[in-house]
Design a protein around this motif. Structure first.
Motif, short mmCIF file in Angstrom:
data_model
loop_
_atom_site.label_atom_id
_atom_site.label_comp_id
_atom_site.label_asym_id
_atom_site.label_seq_id
_atom_site.Cartn_x
_atom_site.Cartn_y
_atom_site.Cartn_z
N ILE A 197 1.15 -0.98 0.30
CA ILE A 197 0.15 0.19 -0.55
C ILE A 197 0.64 1.71 -0.07
O ILE A 197 0.71 2.07 -1.04
CB ILE A 197 -1.08 -0.21 1.19
CG1 ILE A 197 -1.80 -0.98 1.20
CG2 ILE A 197 -1.55 0.99 1.24
CD1 ILE A 197 -2.78 -1.47 2.01
N TYR A 198 2.18 1.09 0.99
CA TYR A 198 2.79 2.44 0.32
C TYR A 198 3.76 2.51 -0.80
O TYR A 198 3.57 3.45 -1.30
CB TYR A 198 4.08 1.98 1.96
CG TYR A 198 4.96 3.33 1.86
CD1 TYR A 198 4.76 4.72 2.64
CD2 TYR A 198 6.61 3.02 1.08
CE1 TYR A 198 5.62 5.64 2.17
CE2 TYR A 198 6.72 4.17 1.12
CZ TYR A 198 6.77 5.21 1.89
OH TYR A 198 7.88 6.06 1.46
N ARG A 199 3.73 1.12 -1.15
CA ARG A 199 4.62 1.85 -2.19
C ARG A 199 3.64 2.72 -3.96
O ARG A 199 4.05 3.14 -4.33
CB ARG A 199 4.94 0.55 -3.28
CG ARG A 199 6.53 0.00 -2.28
CD ARG A 199 6.75 -1.39 -2.82
NE ARG A 199 8.30 -1.97 -1.62
CZ ARG A 199 8.03 -2.82 -1.10
NH1 ARG A 199 7.14 -3.37 -0.90
NH2 ARG A 199 9.38 -3.16 -1.08
N THR A 200 2.42 2.06 -3.15
CA THR A 200 1.26 2.25 -4.59
C THR A 200 1.43 3.51 -4.05
O THR A 200 1.44 4.43 -4.67
CB THR A 200 -0.16 1.58 -4.14
OG1 THR A 200 0.01 0.50 -4.78
CG2 THR A 200 -0.96 1.71 -5.48
N ALA A 201 0.79 3.97 -2.91
CA ALA A 201 0.61 5.46 -2.53
C ALA A 201 2.00 6.32 -3.42
O ALA A 201 1.53 7.26 -3.12
CB ALA A 201 0.46 5.40 -0.64
N LEU A 202 3.02 5.78 -2.45
CA LEU A 202 4.50 6.76 -2.10
C LEU A 202 4.54 7.45 -4.89
O LEU A 202 4.16 8.49 -4.81
CB LEU A 202 5.45 5.85 -2.40
CG LEU A 202 6.77 6.62 -2.70
CD1 LEU A 202 6.88 8.12 -2.02
CD2 LEU A 202 7.95 6.09 -2.24
N GLN A 203 4.04 6.09 -4.59
CA GLN A 203 4.49 6.18 -6.33
C GLN A 203 2.91 7.42 -6.96
O GLN A 203 3.26 8.08 -7.80
CB GLN A 203 4.25 4.48 -7.10
CG GLN A 203 4.31 4.85 -8.54
CD GLN A 203 3.97 3.66 -9.28
OE1 GLN A 203 3.50 2.84 -8.90
NE2 GLN A 203 4.38 3.46 -11.06
#
Length: 309
Positions: A202-208
């Motif tokens: 979830i963090y990687r998706t949001a960061l991107q």
């Protein structure tokens, strides 16, 4: 540690700036009051009301930030929709049965009707940059919550990979950062490792996504619950209260970054002479206004929508 006034006889308590400090709705079932949210039990679901309360240094302040609760609700709704993972939000509309019983206008824009879940007793923290308590632990031990990091990192450096650094959920005082081993011991390896992988994804998706909007998500915390043996995302998600947002165009490691959160509040409280042991003072109008503006800026830059307040 102080607490909010959850026993007020009126339905709503506002401060002189118009910030909603507490609710006392005439609902038949018990409710809980957290640092920001009032939670009401409505049988098979919960009503979560995001007030305008703001906390710092483990105290709920006597001054609120007007419309903050509406912003947190709107931003959570935005992310719940974008992330495409199972979550607890059912509606942001006020239930019709409440509107027929009392004035619900102060609840508009700040309420979430959510699915009931058995909440996992850990904060699922993900860090992509070195700051806060993670920075302090790294400077002392060279690692964060058992995650060994390269030597020579400086404040706000981007980490080689995002790391999972869970924390226990304290009823009072600070949460305690722990290792994944502690989480496994308490929850079992299957659930603990699932939570780690979900949090990192979830963090990687949001960061991107946020990077396309000119925002860096330095770190954030997620909360999860269990419904029918499935893990779902609960509480708020990726708001200025739960995350550290930095402007990408001014990012410069080696120093603290301007952030879209309660930075102005913390700085003023640290400089006003308050001992951080007694009841906190009221915030001056300019600190309230600057904080509200920063929250709104974060919402508008991330969502691409104007925040009406």
């Amino acid at each position: 540690m102080n607490d909010s006034n959850c026993d007020d006889d009126s339905y709503y308590q506002f401060d002189e700036a118009g910030a909603l400090l507490s609710t006392s709705l005439p609902l038949p079932l018990p409710r809980q009051c957290g640092k920001v949210r009032d939670v009401y039990d409505m049988g098979d679901q919960l009503l979560i009301v995001s007030t305008d309360r703001i906390s710092a240094f483990d105290y709920i302040l006597p001054s609120g930030i007007p419309a903050k609760g509406k912003l947190l609700t709107a931003m959570s709704e935005f992310w719940f929709d974008k992330l495409k993972v199972r979550h607890h939000l059912r509606s942001t509309e006020i239930p019709a049965e409440l509107s027929s019983e009392f004035d619900t206008s102060p609840l508009v824009g700040r309420s979430m009707v959510v699915e009931k879940a058995k909440v996992v007793p850990f904060e699922c923290v993900v860090r992509g940059y070195l700051e806060g308590s993670g920075l302090k632990e790294y400077q002392s031990t060279g690692q964060i919550c058992g995650n060994k990091l390269p030597d020579g990192l400086v404040q706000c450096d981007k980490l080689p990979e995002p790391i999972f650094t869970p924390a226990t959920k304290a009823v009072e005082g600070h949460d305690e950062n722990v290792s994944i081993g502690r989480m496994i011991a308490d929850l079992g390896s299957e659930l603990a490792l699932q939570l780690r992988e979900m949090s990192l994804q979830i963090y990687r998706t949001a960061l991107q996504y946020a990077q396309t909007q000119g925002i860096l998500i330095a770190d954030t915390k997620f909360e999860f619950g269990i419904v029918d043996d499935q893990v779902i995302l609960v509480d708020e998600v990726l708001t200025p209260d739960s995350s550290r947002f930095w402007a990408a165009d001014s990012y410069q490691p080696g120093q603290a970054q301007p952030s879209f959160d309660k930075q102005f509040v913390r700085e003023w409280l640290s400089q006003c002479g308050w001992d951080k042991q007694s009841d906190p003072p009221k915030l001056p109008a300019d600190v309230i206004d600057q904080t509200a503006a920063k929250y709104a800026e974060a919402y508008e830059q991330i969502t691409g929508k104007a925040f009406a307040g």
